[in-house]
Motif scaffolding. Structure first.
Motif, PDB file in Angstrom:
ATOM      1  N   PRO A  74     -13.869  -5.163  -4.019  1.00  0.00           N
ATOM      2  CA  PRO A  74     -12.276  -4.671  -3.595  1.00  0.00           C
ATOM      3  C   PRO A  74     -12.154  -4.696  -2.198  1.00  0.00           C
ATOM      4  O   PRO A  74     -11.443  -5.212  -1.634  1.00  0.00           O
ATOM      5  CB  PRO A  74     -12.257  -3.222  -4.101  1.00  0.00           C
ATOM      6  CG  PRO A  74     -13.060  -3.087  -5.544  1.00  0.00           C
ATOM      7  CD  PRO A  74     -14.343  -4.052  -5.133  1.00  0.00           C
ATOM      8  N   HIS A  75     -13.324  -4.408  -1.330  1.00  0.00           N
ATOM      9  CA  HIS A  75     -13.093  -4.448   0.077  1.00  0.00           C
ATOM     10  C   HIS A  75     -13.077  -5.816   0.747  1.00  0.00           C
ATOM     11  O   HIS A  75     -12.364  -6.241   1.643  1.00  0.00           O
ATOM     12  CB  HIS A  75     -14.311  -3.643   0.981  1.00  0.00           C
ATOM     13  CG  HIS A  75     -14.252  -2.118   0.460  1.00  0.00           C
ATOM     14  ND1 HIS A  75     -13.165  -1.544   0.303  1.00  0.00           N
ATOM     15  CD2 HIS A  75     -15.143  -1.065   0.597  1.00  0.00           C
ATOM     16  CE1 HIS A  75     -13.270  -0.191   0.173  1.00  0.00           C
ATOM     17  NE2 HIS A  75     -14.501  -0.132   0.432  1.00  0.00           N
ATOM     18  N   ASN A 117      -9.532  -5.081 -10.785  1.00  0.00           N
ATOM     19  CA  ASN A 117     -10.749  -5.639 -10.189  1.00  0.00           C
ATOM     20  C   ASN A 117     -10.481  -7.181 -10.331  1.00  0.00           C
ATOM     21  O   ASN A 117      -9.815  -7.472 -11.574  1.00  0.00           O
ATOM     22  CB  ASN A 117     -12.066  -5.010 -10.770  1.00  0.00           C
ATOM     23  CG  ASN A 117     -12.263  -3.866  -9.723  1.00  0.00           C
ATOM     24  OD1 ASN A 117     -12.416  -3.831  -8.619  1.00  0.00           O
ATOM     25  ND2 ASN A 117     -12.553  -2.767 -10.495  1.00  0.00           N
ATOM     26  N   ILE A 159      -3.335  -4.082   0.992  1.00  0.00           N
ATOM     27  CA  ILE A 159      -3.365  -3.536  -0.434  1.00  0.00           C
ATOM     28  C   ILE A 159      -4.433  -2.451  -0.023  1.00  0.00           C
ATOM     29  O   ILE A 159      -5.096  -2.347   1.071  1.00  0.00           O
ATOM     30  CB  ILE A 159      -3.746  -4.129  -1.538  1.00  0.00           C
ATOM     31  CG1 ILE A 159      -5.279  -4.764  -1.319  1.00  0.00           C
ATOM     32  CG2 ILE A 159      -2.783  -5.432  -1.748  1.00  0.00           C
ATOM     33  CD1 ILE A 159      -6.123  -5.380  -2.532  1.00  0.00           C
ATOM     34  N   ARG A 160      -4.773  -1.431  -1.028  1.00  0.00           N
ATOM     35  CA  ARG A 160      -5.771  -0.379  -0.760  1.00  0.00           C
ATOM     36  C   ARG A 160      -6.897  -0.888  -1.808  1.00  0.00           C
ATOM     37  O   ARG A 160      -6.617  -1.165  -2.860  1.00  0.00           O
ATOM     38  CB  ARG A 160      -5.092   0.928  -1.420  1.00  0.00           C
ATOM     39  CG  ARG A 160      -6.088   1.915  -1.509  1.00  0.00           C
ATOM     40  CD  ARG A 160      -6.450   2.952  -0.333  1.00  0.00           C
ATOM     41  NE  ARG A 160      -7.533   3.773  -0.285  1.00  0.00           N
ATOM     42  CZ  ARG A 160      -7.396   5.081  -0.677  1.00  0.00           C
ATOM     43  NH1 ARG A 160      -6.134   5.631  -0.772  1.00  0.00           N
ATOM     44  NH2 ARG A 160      -8.351   5.781  -0.757  1.00  0.00           N
ATOM     45  N   SER A 161      -8.370  -0.631  -1.213  1.00  0.00           N
ATOM     46  CA  SER A 161      -9.119  -0.880  -1.892  1.00  0.00           C
ATOM     47  C   SER A 161     -10.012   0.610  -1.897  1.00  0.00           C
ATOM     48  O   SER A 161     -10.130   0.856  -0.673  1.00  0.00           O
ATOM     49  CB  SER A 161     -10.181  -2.123  -1.572  1.00  0.00           C
ATOM     50  OG  SER A 161     -10.408  -1.914  -0.170  1.00  0.00           O
ATOM     51  N   ALA A 178      -9.723  -7.046  -0.337  1.00  0.00           N
ATOM     52  CA  ALA A 178      -8.603  -6.540   0.739  1.00  0.00           C
ATOM     53  C   ALA A 178      -8.691  -7.339   1.962  1.00  0.00           C
ATOM     54  O   ALA A 178      -7.832  -7.448   2.591  1.00  0.00           O
ATOM     55  CB  ALA A 178      -8.737  -4.999   0.590  1.00  0.00           C
ATOM     56  N   ASP A 190       0.643  -1.282  -0.075  1.00  0.00           N
ATOM     57  CA  ASP A 190      -0.065   0.091  -0.012  1.00  0.00           C
ATOM     58  C   ASP A 190       1.051   1.369   0.037  1.00  0.00           C
ATOM     59  O   ASP A 190       0.644   2.267   0.691  1.00  0.00           O
ATOM     60  CB  ASP A 190      -1.078  -0.141   1.357  1.00  0.00           C
ATOM     61  CG  ASP A 190      -2.135   0.857   1.016  1.00  0.00           C
ATOM     62  OD1 ASP A 190      -2.237   1.349  -0.064  1.00  0.00           O
ATOM     63  OD2 ASP A 190      -2.661   1.234   2.105  1.00  0.00           O
ATOM     64  N   THR A 204     -11.788   0.152  -6.865  1.00  0.00           N
ATOM     65  CA  THR A 204     -10.728  -0.890  -7.434  1.00  0.00           C
ATOM     66  C   THR A 204      -9.808  -1.311  -6.307  1.00  0.00           C
ATOM     67  O   THR A 204      -9.778  -0.786  -5.240  1.00  0.00           O
ATOM     68  CB  THR A 204      -9.848  -0.246  -8.546  1.00  0.00           C
ATOM     69  OG1 THR A 204      -8.831   0.540  -8.191  1.00  0.00           O
ATOM     70  CG2 THR A 204     -10.572   0.358  -9.641  1.00  0.00           C
ATOM     71  N   ASN A 205      -9.294  -2.383  -6.613  1.00  0.00           N
ATOM     72  CA  ASN A 205      -7.973  -2.810  -5.776  1.00  0.00           C
ATOM     73  C   ASN A 205      -6.836  -2.138  -6.274  1.00  0.00           C
ATOM     74  O   ASN A 205      -6.598  -1.660  -7.352  1.00  0.00           O
ATOM     75  CB  ASN A 205      -7.833  -4.235  -5.665  1.00  0.00           C
ATOM     76  CG  ASN A 205      -9.077  -4.949  -5.379  1.00  0.00           C
ATOM     77  OD1 ASN A 205      -9.393  -5.358  -4.346  1.00  0.00           O
ATOM     78  ND2 ASN A 205      -9.555  -5.448  -6.529  1.00  0.00           N
ATOM     79  N   ARG A 206      -5.680  -1.971  -5.279  1.00  0.00           N
ATOM     80  CA  ARG A 206      -4.626  -1.283  -5.652  1.00  0.00           C
ATOM     81  C   ARG A 206      -3.264  -1.668  -4.940  1.00  0.00           C
ATOM     82  O   ARG A 206      -3.311  -1.758  -3.786  1.00  0.00           O
ATOM     83  CB  ARG A 206      -4.275   0.436  -5.561  1.00  0.00           C
ATOM     84  CG  ARG A 206      -3.081   0.825  -6.111  1.00  0.00           C
ATOM     85  CD  ARG A 206      -3.105   2.488  -5.958  1.00  0.00           C
ATOM     86  NE  ARG A 206      -3.060   2.691  -4.594  1.00  0.00           N
ATOM     87  CZ  ARG A 206      -3.355   3.857  -4.058  1.00  0.00           C
ATOM     88  NH1 ARG A 206      -3.645   4.895  -4.778  1.00  0.00           N
ATOM     89  NH2 ARG A 206      -3.431   4.080  -2.773  1.00  0.00           N
TER      90      ARG A 206
END
Ligand code: PMP
Length: 412
Positions: free
Chosen positions: A349-350, A343, A363-365, A353, A32, A382-384
């Motif tokens: 995404p949550h 995605n 990770i970030r969502s 994550a 992240d 999205t996820n990142r």
């Protein structure tokens, strides 16, 4: 482990105490970094050293502690400026990128933007490079328009040129997108904007931590970035501006140390950059930022970039074969910084994550403070996964393993 001669990841990891901890009993895999990065021991030590040996206010006292603190604070300003090919006199310490854009909004915008003027931003901006311009447009009666994007996630240069023909007062854009990873051609955009008579502000929050940046060759009028995204402490960043502009601008905040003389009915201003640093500044933060810049300089920004490109290539290979995996942004890893927004089938995404967190993978969502971009991509979130100097191929493997686990739970 990373078979790369670019960075000795094992050695780097030993410098980061937090990477020894476990999360849910698993090794911490921290992906992240676009949100904030971890801190090496040398940065933590610089903060502790300041508070335990020479804590003092700066630019005020002639006693030894005051002089040592002032010297360390100004030394950090010189280091940060040199790191990006800028001059210390053009480098204003601020809280971070967000405060930098707001400083320009108030100190430059309220003075120079007039009713009916055009302000141009882009659809890939972080909210910190959108909302200040919305507020400025509202207070000055100006108009805000956005440069569109290509299907590949790059700036649509035709759209930019169309807007430049309307002679904007200000063009605001990111060097690197925090979602798409897209690296924008700052030098070309600044040249075009200048020919159209516009002032430029570039958000460097996701570029300076990851790429070699030489402001002397980019030509931006204002350029901003944050220390915490490049191994430094939170609450410190810089706004770098052309000296002439900084001198002509009004102050941002009024208070101690930003003045030269105060009379009953008016005041005169200190030289730049001090004119913009009212009150007691973040001395510890600036010193820690200097230590972070030292750490990155020792690694070498060419190597940092090369390391991230290798991780990106590896991640694409590892992840794109997963059924339902969809990544955003340019496919060519040379055109993007070290992050992948994606995605995975219809797993929210949550949820993804949360499952990854159980595996120790951070990770970030969410919308990544880029809701205009989310609408362009036609997604709500999205996820990142975003990489940095302590990440390695085994971190990408852990990410893939966690995604597969989510795939099994959600029957992808
Ligand atoms: N711009 C971009 C592209 C970013 O990624 C961020 C941080 N997410 C910011 C601006 C804002 O930075 P800060 O919160 O440090 O002010």
């Amino acid at each position: 482990m990373l078979k790369s001669e670019t960075i000795d990841v094992e050695a780097v990891r030993r410098d980061f105490p937090i990477l020894k901890r476990k999360v849910h009993g698993k090794r911490l895999v921290y992906l992240d970094n676009a949100a904030t990065t971890q801190k090496p021991q040398s940065v933590i030590d610089a903060l502790v050293d300041y508070y335990s040996r020479y804590n003092s206010n700066v630019h005020r006292s002639v006693h030894t502690l005051g002089e040592e603190a002032t010297e360390a604070y100004e030394d950090s300003r010189r280091k940060v400026a040199k790191f990006v090919g800028a001059q210390a006199k053009e480098t204003v310490f601020v809280r971070g990128t967000t405060e930098a854009t707001n400083l320009v909004r108030f100190a430059w915008g309220e003075k120079y933007v007039k009713k009916g003027d055009l302000i141009v931003a882009t659809l890939m901006e972080h909210h910190s490079n959108i909302v200040p311009w919305q507020l400025l447009a509202k207070s000055r009666g100006a108009v805000l328009k956005y440069v569109g994007l290509t299907p590949d996630g790059e700036l649509d240069m035709g759209s930019l040129e169309g807007l430049l023909r309307e002679s904007p007062r200000l063009v605001a854009f990111a060097h690197c997108s925090n979602v798409l990873g897209t690296i924008n051609d700052v030098a070309t955009i600044c040249t075009k904007a200048r020919s159209a008579g516009a002032t430029t502000i570039v958000d460097g929050a996701q570029s300076v931590p990851h790429l070699p940046v030489d402001l002397a060759s980019l030509g931006a009028d204002f350029y901003a970035f944050s220390g915490h995204k490049m191994l430094g402490p939170t609450g410190i960043g810089v706004l770098i501006g052309k000296k002439r502009l900084l001198e002509e601008m009004d102050p941002f905040e009024g208070g101690g140390e930003m003045i030269r003389e105060v009379f009953e009915d008016h005041s005169t201003w200190n030289d730049v950059p001090h004119k913009f640093e009212a009150g007691t500044v973040n001395v510890a933060g600036a010193i820690g930022f200097g230590a972070a810049v030292d750490y990155l300089s020792r690694l070498g920004m060419d190597k940092v970039r090369e390391h991230e490109v290798r991780l990106l290539d590896y991640a694409y290979d590892a992840l794109s074969s997963l059924k339902g995996f969809h990544a955003y942004g340019p496919e060519d890893t040379k055109k993007r910084s070290g992050l992948i927004a994606f995605n995975y089938a219809d797993v929210h995404p949550h949820d993804l994550a949360t499952i990854l967190d159980e595996e120790g993978v951070a990770i970030r969502s969410g919308h990544h403070c880029a809701q205009l971009l989310m609408r362009c991509l036609d997604v709500s979130a999205t996820n990142r996964a975003s990489f940095y100097v302590y990440n390695s191929y085994d971190d990408v493997d852990a990410l893939r393993h966690g995604i597969e686990k989510a795939g099994a739970i959600f029957k992808v």
